[in-house]
Scaffold this motif. Sequence first.
Motif, PDB file in Angstrom:
ATOM      1  N   HIS A  52       6.615   4.322 -24.688  1.00  0.00           N
ATOM      2  CA  HIS A  52       5.950   3.674 -25.820  1.00  0.00           C
ATOM      3  C   HIS A  52       4.679   2.943 -25.364  1.00  0.00           C
ATOM      4  O   HIS A  52       4.429   1.806 -25.754  1.00  0.00           O
ATOM      5  CB  HIS A  52       6.903   2.689 -26.502  1.00  0.00           C
ATOM      6  CG  HIS A  52       8.178   3.305 -26.981  1.00  0.00           C
ATOM      7  ND1 HIS A  52       8.207   4.343 -27.898  1.00  0.00           N
ATOM      8  CD2 HIS A  52       9.467   3.055 -26.643  1.00  0.00           C
ATOM      9  CE1 HIS A  52       9.467   4.697 -28.127  1.00  0.00           C
ATOM     10  NE2 HIS A  52      10.243   3.937 -27.376  1.00  0.00           N
ATOM     11  N   ASP A  53       3.870   3.622 -24.567  1.00  0.00           N
ATOM     12  CA  ASP A  53       2.658   3.001 -24.031  1.00  0.00           C
ATOM     13  C   ASP A  53       1.598   2.894 -25.122  1.00  0.00           C
ATOM     14  O   ASP A  53       1.122   3.896 -25.653  1.00  0.00           O
ATOM     15  CB  ASP A  53       2.120   3.823 -22.856  1.00  0.00           C
ATOM     16  CG  ASP A  53       1.135   3.047 -22.001  1.00  0.00           C
ATOM     17  OD1 ASP A  53       0.324   2.291 -22.568  1.00  0.00           O
ATOM     18  OD2 ASP A  53       1.186   3.201 -20.773  1.00  0.00           O
ATOM     19  N   GLU A  54       1.213   1.666 -25.424  1.00  0.00           N
ATOM     20  CA  GLU A  54       0.244   1.419 -26.485  1.00  0.00           C
ATOM     21  C   GLU A  54      -1.202   1.446 -25.981  1.00  0.00           C
ATOM     22  O   GLU A  54      -2.133   1.412 -26.794  1.00  0.00           O
ATOM     23  CB  GLU A  54       0.537   0.069 -27.160  1.00  0.00           C
ATOM     24  CG  GLU A  54       0.380  -1.150 -26.269  1.00  0.00           C
ATOM     25  CD  GLU A  54       1.577  -1.475 -25.386  1.00  0.00           C
ATOM     26  OE1 GLU A  54       1.799  -2.678 -25.145  1.00  0.00           O
ATOM     27  OE2 GLU A  54       2.279  -0.544 -24.916  1.00  0.00           O
ATOM     28  N   HIS A  55      -1.394   1.494 -24.683  1.00  0.00           N
ATOM     29  CA  HIS A  55      -2.740   1.480 -24.109  1.00  0.00           C
ATOM     30  C   HIS A  55      -3.112   2.800 -23.434  1.00  0.00           C
ATOM     31  O   HIS A  55      -4.253   3.254 -23.561  1.00  0.00           O
ATOM     32  CB  HIS A  55      -2.867   0.328 -23.107  1.00  0.00           C
ATOM     33  CG  HIS A  55      -2.756  -1.027 -23.724  1.00  0.00           C
ATOM     34  ND1 HIS A  55      -3.747  -1.584 -24.495  1.00  0.00           N
ATOM     35  CD2 HIS A  55      -1.737  -1.937 -23.699  1.00  0.00           C
ATOM     36  CE1 HIS A  55      -3.369  -2.781 -24.927  1.00  0.00           C
ATOM     37  NE2 HIS A  55      -2.157  -3.022 -24.452  1.00  0.00           N
ATOM     38  N   THR A  56      -2.205   3.392 -22.699  1.00  0.00           N
ATOM     39  CA  THR A  56      -2.469   4.681 -22.043  1.00  0.00           C
ATOM     40  C   THR A  56      -1.360   5.652 -22.445  1.00  0.00           C
ATOM     41  O   THR A  56      -0.396   5.844 -21.695  1.00  0.00           O
ATOM     42  CB  THR A  56      -2.539   4.537 -20.505  1.00  0.00           C
ATOM     43  OG1 THR A  56      -1.330   3.948 -20.013  1.00  0.00           O
ATOM     44  CG2 THR A  56      -3.712   3.657 -20.117  1.00  0.00           C
ATOM     45  N   PRO A  57      -1.466   6.250 -23.614  1.00  0.00           N
ATOM     46  CA  PRO A  57      -0.411   7.141 -24.104  1.00  0.00           C
ATOM     47  C   PRO A  57      -0.248   8.389 -23.243  1.00  0.00           C
ATOM     48  O   PRO A  57      -0.940   8.583 -22.245  1.00  0.00           O
ATOM     49  CB  PRO A  57      -0.869   7.482 -25.522  1.00  0.00           C
ATOM     50  CG  PRO A  57      -2.328   7.185 -25.548  1.00  0.00           C
ATOM     51  CD  PRO A  57      -2.569   6.087 -24.587  1.00  0.00           C
ATOM     52  N   ALA A  58       0.648   9.262 -23.668  1.00  0.00           N
ATOM     53  CA  ALA A  58       1.144  10.346 -22.826  1.00  0.00           C
ATOM     54  C   ALA A  58       0.062  11.238 -22.245  1.00  0.00           C
ATOM     55  O   ALA A  58       0.198  11.748 -21.130  1.00  0.00           O
ATOM     56  CB  ALA A  58       2.149  11.185 -23.625  1.00  0.00           C
ATOM     57  N   TRP A  59      -1.043  11.445 -22.961  1.00  0.00           N
ATOM     58  CA  TRP A  59      -2.045  12.391 -22.475  1.00  0.00           C
ATOM     59  C   TRP A  59      -2.699  11.930 -21.180  1.00  0.00           C
ATOM     60  O   TRP A  59      -3.175  12.752 -20.392  1.00  0.00           O
ATOM     61  CB  TRP A  59      -3.101  12.664 -23.543  1.00  0.00           C
ATOM     62  CG  TRP A  59      -3.996  11.533 -23.912  1.00  0.00           C
ATOM     63  CD1 TRP A  59      -3.842  10.675 -24.960  1.00  0.00           C
ATOM     64  CD2 TRP A  59      -5.216  11.149 -23.256  1.00  0.00           C
ATOM     65  NE1 TRP A  59      -4.878   9.776 -24.997  1.00  0.00           N
ATOM     66  CE2 TRP A  59      -5.734  10.043 -23.966  1.00  0.00           C
ATOM     67  CE3 TRP A  59      -5.915  11.625 -22.149  1.00  0.00           C
ATOM     68  CZ2 TRP A  59      -6.911   9.399 -23.604  1.00  0.00           C
ATOM     69  CZ3 TRP A  59      -7.100  10.992 -21.769  1.00  0.00           C
ATOM     70  CH2 TRP A  59      -7.586   9.893 -22.496  1.00  0.00           C
ATOM     71  N   HIS A  60      -2.703  10.634 -20.901  1.00  0.00           N
ATOM     72  CA  HIS A  60      -3.280  10.142 -19.651  1.00  0.00           C
ATOM     73  C   HIS A  60      -2.495  10.672 -18.452  1.00  0.00           C
ATOM     74  O   HIS A  60      -3.071  11.183 -17.491  1.00  0.00           O
ATOM     75  CB  HIS A  60      -3.280   8.610 -19.632  1.00  0.00           C
ATOM     76  CG  HIS A  60      -4.279   7.978 -20.540  1.00  0.00           C
ATOM     77  ND1 HIS A  60      -5.493   7.507 -20.105  1.00  0.00           N
ATOM     78  CD2 HIS A  60      -4.234   7.728 -21.874  1.00  0.00           C
ATOM     79  CE1 HIS A  60      -6.163   6.994 -21.124  1.00  0.00           C
ATOM     80  NE2 HIS A  60      -5.419   7.115 -22.208  1.00  0.00           N
ATOM     81  N   GLY A  61      -1.181  10.552 -18.502  1.00  0.00           N
ATOM     82  CA  GLY A  61      -0.355  11.068 -17.418  1.00  0.00           C
ATOM     83  C   GLY A  61      -0.364  12.579 -17.357  1.00  0.00           C
ATOM     84  O   GLY A  61      -0.354  13.177 -16.271  1.00  0.00           O
ATOM     85  N   ALA A  62      -0.403  13.223 -18.529  1.00  0.00           N
ATOM     86  CA  ALA A  62      -0.431  14.685 -18.563  1.00  0.00           C
ATOM     87  C   ALA A  62      -1.687  15.228 -17.908  1.00  0.00           C
ATOM     88  O   ALA A  62      -1.665  16.300 -17.286  1.00  0.00           O
ATOM     89  CB  ALA A  62      -0.323  15.164 -20.013  1.00  0.00           C
ATOM     90  N   LEU A  63      -2.802  14.508 -18.036  1.00  0.00           N
ATOM     91  CA  LEU A  63      -4.038  14.937 -17.396  1.00  0.00           C
ATOM     92  C   LEU A  63      -3.860  15.002 -15.878  1.00  0.00           C
ATOM     93  O   LEU A  63      -4.331  15.934 -15.214  1.00  0.00           O
ATOM     94  CB  LEU A  63      -5.139  13.936 -17.759  1.00  0.00           C
ATOM     95  CG  LEU A  63      -6.560  14.452 -17.959  1.00  0.00           C
ATOM     96  CD1 LEU A  63      -7.389  13.394 -18.680  1.00  0.00           C
ATOM     97  CD2 LEU A  63      -7.219  14.810 -16.659  1.00  0.00           C
ATOM     98  N   VAL A  64      -3.133  14.020 -15.316  1.00  0.00           N
ATOM     99  CA  VAL A  64      -2.905  14.003 -13.871  1.00  0.00           C
ATOM    100  C   VAL A  64      -2.016  15.162 -13.453  1.00  0.00           C
ATOM    101  O   VAL A  64      -2.320  15.895 -12.503  1.00  0.00           O
ATOM    102  CB  VAL A  64      -2.289  12.668 -13.431  1.00  0.00           C
ATOM    103  CG1 VAL A  64      -1.989  12.695 -11.929  1.00  0.00           C
ATOM    104  CG2 VAL A  64      -3.210  11.506 -13.765  1.00  0.00           C
TER     105      VAL A  64
END
Length: 273
Positions: free
Chosen positions: A198-210
């Motif tokens: 439930h990240d309100e600042h860095t949602p799932a796409w940030h980690g998916a990019l990595v």
Amino acid sequence: MAIGLRTLPEVLLTYPSLGDPVGTPYGRFAIDAVPDGPVAGRPPLVLLSHGTGSTPDVYRGLAADLAHAGFAVAALSHAGNRLGDDGLAGTAEVLTVRTRQSVEAVDLALEALGASAEPPRIGLVGHSLGAATALALAGARPHALPWETADGVARPIAVSRDERVAALVLLMPATPWFDAPGALAQVDVPTVVLTAEHDEHTPAWHGALVTAGVPHATHHVVEGAGHFAALTPFGPRAVAAGLPPALDPPGFDRAGAQRTWHPRIAAWLAEHL
């Protein structure tokens, strides 16, 4: 095994030590440590990079747990992008400065550890913008976002790479600067990504990019967590006051979650360092 604590310029250094620990200032807080105690063994070095506008002392639980597990942890205070000194926030220069500071902090910590330090082969742990800092140090090529430049044109950001980096732990990473094709292709070290459900600042796409761009990345989702789950739990007054870094989604047990994943981070770093 106790842990030692040395305060270096802009760095809080914890490490395995000998002696009787006492309550010792760690930034604005305190931990049980041996002030300036002797270094025990040959601890590998881990650099800890905080999020934007934050401070290293809010990660004191992680630093202490890693030190108890046998690591030396250099928790860096990023001048220009920390609490009370945040003029670089939202600029293209912030990663330039952060990576330069990080290389200097590694040099300083290794000098302080002296012959007790392992040969330079370091791990990086970064939260939010600290994770972007870690990626850049490991060879990622960031581009400024349009609103970070005077003319609104995205362009490459000059960053410092550190060839000593051997492993990355990215906690709730902020990654929009690495969206260009191939921006992460040169990050060729083992990488583990923890994102919050439930990240309100860095949602799932940030980690998916990595995980899509880094050849050796694995990804784990911390169920029920928010963006600040990586920070040491705050006291009841901060929670009652509604201080955002102190708050978690309903039902999430930050302390309990950290008791689970801090040892896993330590074991993963031990495997790769």
